[in-house]
Each structure stands twice: as C-alpha cells, then as structure tokens.
Write an enzyme that holds these catalytic residues in place. Structure first.
Site, PDB file in Angstrom:
ATOM      1  N   TYR A  24       0.842  -1.204   0.000  1.00  0.00           N
ATOM      2  CA  TYR A  24       0.000   0.000   0.000  1.00  0.00           C
ATOM      3  C   TYR A  24       0.878   1.256   0.000  1.00  0.00           C
ATOM      4  O   TYR A  24       0.598   2.234  -0.692  1.00  0.00           O
ATOM      5  CB  TYR A  24      -0.941   0.010   1.218  1.00  0.00           C
ATOM      6  CG  TYR A  24      -1.903   1.176   1.174  1.00  0.00           C
ATOM      7  CD1 TYR A  24      -2.977   1.176   0.289  1.00  0.00           C
ATOM      8  CD2 TYR A  24      -1.702   2.297   1.973  1.00  0.00           C
ATOM      9  CE1 TYR A  24      -3.838   2.266   0.215  1.00  0.00           C
ATOM     10  CE2 TYR A  24      -2.565   3.391   1.906  1.00  0.00           C
ATOM     11  CZ  TYR A  24      -3.622   3.366   1.018  1.00  0.00           C
ATOM     12  OH  TYR A  24      -4.465   4.450   0.931  1.00  0.00           O
ATOM     13  N   PRO A  78       1.120  15.220   3.233  1.00  0.00           N
ATOM     14  CA  PRO A  78       0.028  14.420   3.802  1.00  0.00           C
ATOM     15  C   PRO A  78       0.095  12.962   3.349  1.00  0.00           C
ATOM     16  O   PRO A  78       0.205  12.677   2.160  1.00  0.00           O
ATOM     17  CB  PRO A  78      -1.226  15.101   3.232  1.00  0.00           C
ATOM     18  CG  PRO A  78      -0.770  15.734   1.958  1.00  0.00           C
ATOM     19  CD  PRO A  78       0.675  16.105   2.142  1.00  0.00           C
ATOM     20  N   GLN A 127      -4.534  19.274   5.051  1.00  0.00           N
ATOM     21  CA  GLN A 127      -4.889  18.922   3.670  1.00  0.00           C
ATOM     22  C   GLN A 127      -6.376  18.580   3.609  1.00  0.00           C
ATOM     23  O   GLN A 127      -6.915  17.936   4.511  1.00  0.00           O
ATOM     24  CB  GLN A 127      -4.031  17.718   3.223  1.00  0.00           C
ATOM     25  CG  GLN A 127      -4.320  17.232   1.819  1.00  0.00           C
ATOM     26  CD  GLN A 127      -5.137  15.967   1.820  1.00  0.00           C
ATOM     27  OE1 GLN A 127      -4.980  15.118   2.697  1.00  0.00           O
ATOM     28  NE2 GLN A 127      -6.025  15.833   0.856  1.00  0.00           N
ATOM     29  N   TYR A 129      -9.523  16.869   1.445  1.00  0.00           N
ATOM     30  CA  TYR A 129     -10.124  16.098   0.360  1.00  0.00           C
ATOM     31  C   TYR A 129     -11.602  16.469   0.395  1.00  0.00           C
ATOM     32  O   TYR A 129     -12.257  16.294   1.430  1.00  0.00           O
ATOM     33  CB  TYR A 129     -10.019  14.598   0.639  1.00  0.00           C
ATOM     34  CG  TYR A 129      -8.749  13.902   0.216  1.00  0.00           C
ATOM     35  CD1 TYR A 129      -8.259  14.019  -1.076  1.00  0.00           C
ATOM     36  CD2 TYR A 129      -8.063  13.073   1.106  1.00  0.00           C
ATOM     37  CE1 TYR A 129      -7.119  13.331  -1.468  1.00  0.00           C
ATOM     38  CE2 TYR A 129      -6.922  12.388   0.714  1.00  0.00           C
ATOM     39  CZ  TYR A 129      -6.457  12.522  -0.573  1.00  0.00           C
ATOM     40  OH  TYR A 129      -5.343  11.843  -0.966  1.00  0.00           O
ATOM     41  N   THR A 155      -6.267  19.006  -2.178  1.00  0.00           N
ATOM     42  CA  THR A 155      -5.742  18.017  -3.137  1.00  0.00           C
ATOM     43  C   THR A 155      -6.722  17.831  -4.298  1.00  0.00           C
ATOM     44  O   THR A 155      -7.908  17.569  -4.079  1.00  0.00           O
ATOM     45  CB  THR A 155      -5.483  16.675  -2.413  1.00  0.00           C
ATOM     46  OG1 THR A 155      -4.479  16.898  -1.417  1.00  0.00           O
ATOM     47  CG2 THR A 155      -5.009  15.600  -3.373  1.00  0.00           C
ATOM     48  N   SER A 240       2.639  17.817  -8.171  1.00  0.00           N
ATOM     49  CA  SER A 240       2.595  16.449  -7.639  1.00  0.00           C
ATOM     50  C   SER A 240       1.824  15.539  -8.582  1.00  0.00           C
ATOM     51  O   SER A 240       0.856  15.967  -9.223  1.00  0.00           O
ATOM     52  CB  SER A 240       1.880  16.472  -6.273  1.00  0.00           C
ATOM     53  OG  SER A 240       1.742  15.163  -5.748  1.00  0.00           O
ATOM     54  N   HIS A 242       0.912  12.676  -7.048  1.00  0.00           N
ATOM     55  CA  HIS A 242       0.431  11.839  -5.941  1.00  0.00           C
ATOM     56  C   HIS A 242       1.342  10.611  -5.760  1.00  0.00           C
ATOM     57  O   HIS A 242       0.886   9.519  -5.423  1.00  0.00           O
ATOM     58  CB  HIS A 242      -1.015  11.401  -6.186  1.00  0.00           C
ATOM     59  CG  HIS A 242      -1.855  11.346  -4.938  1.00  0.00           C
ATOM     60  ND1 HIS A 242      -2.666  12.368  -4.547  1.00  0.00           N
ATOM     61  CD2 HIS A 242      -1.999  10.379  -3.979  1.00  0.00           C
ATOM     62  CE1 HIS A 242      -3.285  12.042  -3.413  1.00  0.00           C
ATOM     63  NE2 HIS A 242      -2.891  10.847  -3.052  1.00  0.00           N
ATOM     64  N   GLY A 274       7.435  13.877  -4.928  1.00  0.00           N
ATOM     65  CA  GLY A 274       7.546  12.736  -5.840  1.00  0.00           C
ATOM     66  C   GLY A 274       8.963  12.201  -5.921  1.00  0.00           C
ATOM     67  O   GLY A 274       9.790  12.758  -6.655  1.00  0.00           O
TER      68      GLY A 274
HETATM   69  C1  LIG Z   1       0.508   5.683   1.488  1.00  0.00           C
HETATM   70  C2  LIG Z   1       0.271   7.064   0.945  1.00  0.00           C
HETATM   71  C3  LIG Z   1      -0.853   7.772   1.366  1.00  0.00           C
HETATM   72  C4  LIG Z   1      -1.082   9.070   0.885  1.00  0.00           C
HETATM   73  N1  LIG Z   1      -2.141   9.792   1.381  1.00  0.00           N
HETATM   74  C5  LIG Z   1      -2.333  11.060   0.948  1.00  0.00           C
HETATM   75  C6  LIG Z   1      -3.363  11.858   1.513  1.00  0.00           C
HETATM   76  O1  LIG Z   1      -4.056  11.460   2.442  1.00  0.00           O
HETATM   77  N2  LIG Z   1      -3.558  13.104   0.991  1.00  0.00           N
HETATM   78  C7  LIG Z   1      -2.779  13.600  -0.041  1.00  0.00           C
HETATM   79  O2  LIG Z   1      -3.007  14.726  -0.500  1.00  0.00           O
HETATM   80  N3  LIG Z   1      -1.770  12.871  -0.550  1.00  0.00           N
HETATM   81  C8  LIG Z   1      -1.519  11.636  -0.084  1.00  0.00           C
HETATM   82  N4  LIG Z   1      -0.472  10.908  -0.579  1.00  0.00           N
HETATM   83  C9  LIG Z   1       0.415  11.515  -1.590  1.00  0.00           C
HETATM   84  C10 LIG Z   1       1.605  12.224  -0.906  1.00  0.00           C
HETATM   85  O3  LIG Z   1       1.184  13.385  -0.222  1.00  0.00           O
HETATM   86  C11 LIG Z   1       2.651  12.661  -1.939  1.00  0.00           C
HETATM   87  O4  LIG Z   1       2.032  13.382  -2.973  1.00  0.00           O
HETATM   88  C12 LIG Z   1       3.461  11.502  -2.530  1.00  0.00           C
HETATM   89  O5  LIG Z   1       3.642  10.477  -1.589  1.00  0.00           O
HETATM   90  C13 LIG Z   1       4.816  12.006  -3.001  1.00  0.00           C
HETATM   91  O6  LIG Z   1       5.568  10.985  -3.558  1.00  0.00           O
HETATM   92  P1  LIG Z   1       6.742  10.210  -2.751  1.00  0.00           P
HETATM   93  O7  LIG Z   1       6.054   9.350  -1.752  1.00  0.00           O
HETATM   94  O8  LIG Z   1       7.421   9.432  -3.817  1.00  0.00           O
HETATM   95  O9  LIG Z   1       7.619  11.233  -2.108  1.00  0.00           O
HETATM   96  C14 LIG Z   1      -0.203   9.637  -0.074  1.00  0.00           C
HETATM   97  C15 LIG Z   1       0.927   8.914  -0.473  1.00  0.00           C
HETATM   98  C16 LIG Z   1       1.177   7.655   0.047  1.00  0.00           C
HETATM   99  C17 LIG Z   1       2.443   6.936  -0.373  1.00  0.00           C
END
Ligand SMILES: Cc1cc2nc3c(=O)[nH]c(=O)nc-3n(C[C@H](O)[C@H](O)[C@H](O)COP(=O)(O)O)c2cc1C
Length: 351
Positions: A24, A78, A127, A129, A155, A240, A242, A274
């Site tokens: 996950y 987040p 953050q 949603y 987001t 981003s 995500h 990222g």
């Molecule tokens: C397990 C997981 C959960 C995430 N949950 C959220 C979230 O709740 N809200 C959000 O805006 N982004 C969420 N993200 C995206 C991160 O904020 C971010 O954009 C992303 O992890 C950046 O990439 P990196 O993990 O390679 O640094 C999540 C990412 C992961 C890996």
C-alpha cells in the site's frame, strides 16, 4: 542498525511491515511507470559545480514559505492512514516535524480529529479532500481555522479511485480500527473508502474566498492551472502526481518544474513532491525553482522504524546531505541557486 540514509530506513521499514501494508505504501497505479519515473528523472540532471567567489563557512538553507523566512526547504506531506505504518500515527508525524523544525501537512483522511491534531505542539497545515457533502468541506475549513492550522492544502489529483494492482492482488482493506476521523457517514462507500467530490475552478475559488488561512492547491502538473492559481490569489501549488498512485504515465514533477515556475507571479510558492530520497534530489528541485519540497514515503520509512524520532532523523539526514551538496557545488545559500548549476544529460542511466 545504523541509519545513514533514507534507503537504510526503507530497508528496515520493508522488513517491519506486512506485505499488504508495504504494498500500500510503495505501490502505484497501473504498471507503476510513474512511480519509477519519479525516481529515474533525477538521473537526467547533473550538477556543474562552480568555484565560489567567497568561501563561506556557514551554509544558509533559508527559504520563503508563505512569505515567512523558514530554515528548512522540507515539509512533511500528507499521508494516510499513518496508523497502518506506526501506532503513533499522526501524532508521530507532527512530533517528528516539530522536532525537525518544520511543518507537518496533516492528511484530511486522518484518524485523529482535526482539533486534536491542532492541539499538538508544532506547526501544521491541513490537507483537504472534498467530500460529496459540499457543506462538510466548509465545516472542515472552519474547524481548521479555529484549530490553528497555518494553511489549507486542497488536493485535486485524487478525486477518482485509483486502480492499484498490488492492492487488488492483496485484496487490501484497512485493518479494523483504522479509518477516517473527520468524515460524515454519508461520504462512506460500501467498501469503507470515502467518496470524493471532484472540484472545478468555481469550487476552488469559493474555497479560497471562504478560507481565512492561505490556500494551496496540491496535485497540479499543467502550466494553465499554475497560471490561474497564481492569478486568482492562491498562495501556492504543490506540483505532484500523488507519488504515482493515481494516474500511471502522469508526467514527473521535476520535468515540469521550470516551466511551471516560469508562468507564476513573483512570491507565489511552488512546492514539489515525488521520489525525493536524497539531499541532492532536493537541491536539484531548488535549483530548478521550487520553493521547498514535500516528503512522502521518505519520512514514512522513518516513522515505521522509530515513530516521531525516525521522522525527524530522516529530515536531519536529508538536511545534512543537502548542506553538504551545497558546499560541494560552491553555494552558501538557497538564493544563489539557479538552473545554470545543472545540465540535462543526453542519456539516462539507472543505478
Ligand atoms: C501511502 C500514501 C498515502 C497518501 N495519502 C495522501 C493523503 O491522504 N492526501 C494527499 O493529499 N496525498 C496523499 N499521498 C500523496 C503524498 O502526499 C505525496 O504526494 C506523494 O507520496 C509524493 O511521492 P513520494 O512518496 O514518492 O515522495 C499519499 C501517499 C502515500 C504513499
């Protein structure tokens, strides 16, 4: 075990988590091309160090964040649900950020209540949603303002449920007791996930007008979006994809950074995330015009291993690597950085 870099934390995190939780955290949409490309993109740039005009002992990493001088160009982005990775959950994220002297961007999908997170020591952004219940979004904004969050991060790249093969294969479900602490019952889908309301520019503008705290849009890759966000009065954007979790084959963030910086007004904050795992990665983004970097998985590896102290250690490792790299290329402050310190490689290579 000695943790010299983020990869060491990643190694231990993988050993500590169940396969389902690890997948996950690590997984992405489709064939995970974007997840891989987020890392590979750093191979496309190299530094071209310069002899400094004056040798300076002290390295200054000050950046401007929401118009205020801050010492660290790193924020904790987040991520949810953090309880899947460590029992300390959001509290460990906020504590790690505070110990590292930076900001925790708390996920809108947190288990902890907005007010509870707001009461913890340390600087926090919230953050958001959006849910299918539009009134609920405004209630969340009110609560965030009252609870002392410094900014709202909306987001926009995750309205639609992603197809993540690893999670499908694992029949991934949140363990019982891990859920969402701030959403009304009518937002829940039958499988326990939250149904989100896609937001257009009208909705975003209404949120901006309503909010008493600065609003930042997270999840943009297009110059048109950055130009409009900057003109309308948003405080910034987070470039981003995500973490490659939503749309496979989405563009990498470093690839579009310079272009997006070019279309925004002076003083508009451009954050990026990222694949950031090393101080040199952060230095590249700053040289290409980022205001600061959001960490994602990198700080979660620290969280898995040692809760809040693992999180702050990850930040301090990255800051140490960053300042070392600044010395190596001959700059003593972030303001001296420019894209001239980088060349784009003609060939890509993997390690
Ligand atoms: C397990 C997981 C959960 C995430 N949950 C959220 C979230 O709740 N809200 C959000 O805006 N982004 C969420 N993200 C995206 C991160 O904020 C971010 O954009 C992303 O992890 C950046 O990439 P990196 O993990 O390679 O640094 C999540 C990412 C992961 C890996």
């Amino acid at each position: 075990m000695q943790y010299n870099n983020v990869w060491d934390y990643r190694h231990s995190a993988k050993e500590a988590l169940t396969k389902e939780a690890w997948d996950y955290l690590e997984g992405g949409a489709g064939d995970e091309h974007t997840v891989q490309h987020n890392r590979a993109i750093f191979n496309q740039y190299s530094f071209r160090p310069k002899i400094p005009s004056k040798i300076v002992d002290k390295i200054n990493t000050d950046v401007s964040i929401l118009g205020i001088k801050r010492e660290l160009p790193i924020l904790l982005g987040p991520v949810s649900p953090l309880q899947l990775f460590h029992s300390g959950g959001e509290r460990a994220q906020v504590q790690g950020a505070s110990d590292a002297n930076t900001v925790a961007v708390c996920s809108g999908h947190s288990l902890a209540k907005i007010e509870e997170m707001g009461s913890w020591n340390g600087r926090k952004w919230l953050q958001l949603y959006s849910t299918v219940d539009a009134a609920h979004n405004y209630e969340i904004i009110d609560r965030a303002c009252r609870a002392g969050y410094e900014a709202l991060v909306v987001t926009v790249d995750a309205f639609h449920k992603a197809i993540r093969d690893r999670d499908l294969k694992n029949s991934f479900k949140l363990p019982s007791g891990i859920g969402f602490g701030n959403y009304p019952v009518k937002s829940y889908r039958a499988d326990g996930s939250i149904e989100l309301l896609p937001l257009g520019w009208d909705d975003l503008t209404s949120i901006l007008e309503y909010s008493e705290i600065p609003v930042i849009i997270k999840g943009v890759l297009s110059p048109d979006d950055v130009k409009l966000a900057s003109e309308i009065g948003f405080s910034g954007v987070v470039i981003s994809n995500h973490g490659g979790r939503q749309l496979d084959r989405a563009s990498t963030t470093l690839d579009v950074l310079q272009e997006l910086r070019g279309v925004s007004r002076n003083g508009f904050d451009i954050y990026i995330d990222g694949g950031f795992m090393r101080g040199v990665d952060i230095l590249m983004a700053l040289a290409l015009g980022a205001s600061a970097v959001f960490l994602g998985r990198a700080y979660v590896y620290g969280l898995v291993v040692a809760g809040g102290s693992g999180v702050s250690d990850v930040v301090s490792i990255l800051m140490n690597e960053l300042t070392n790299a600044m010395r190596q290329i001959g700059v003593s402050s972030i303001s001296e950085l420019s894209s001239e310190l980088l060349i784009k490689n003609n060939c890509t290579f993997t390690i």
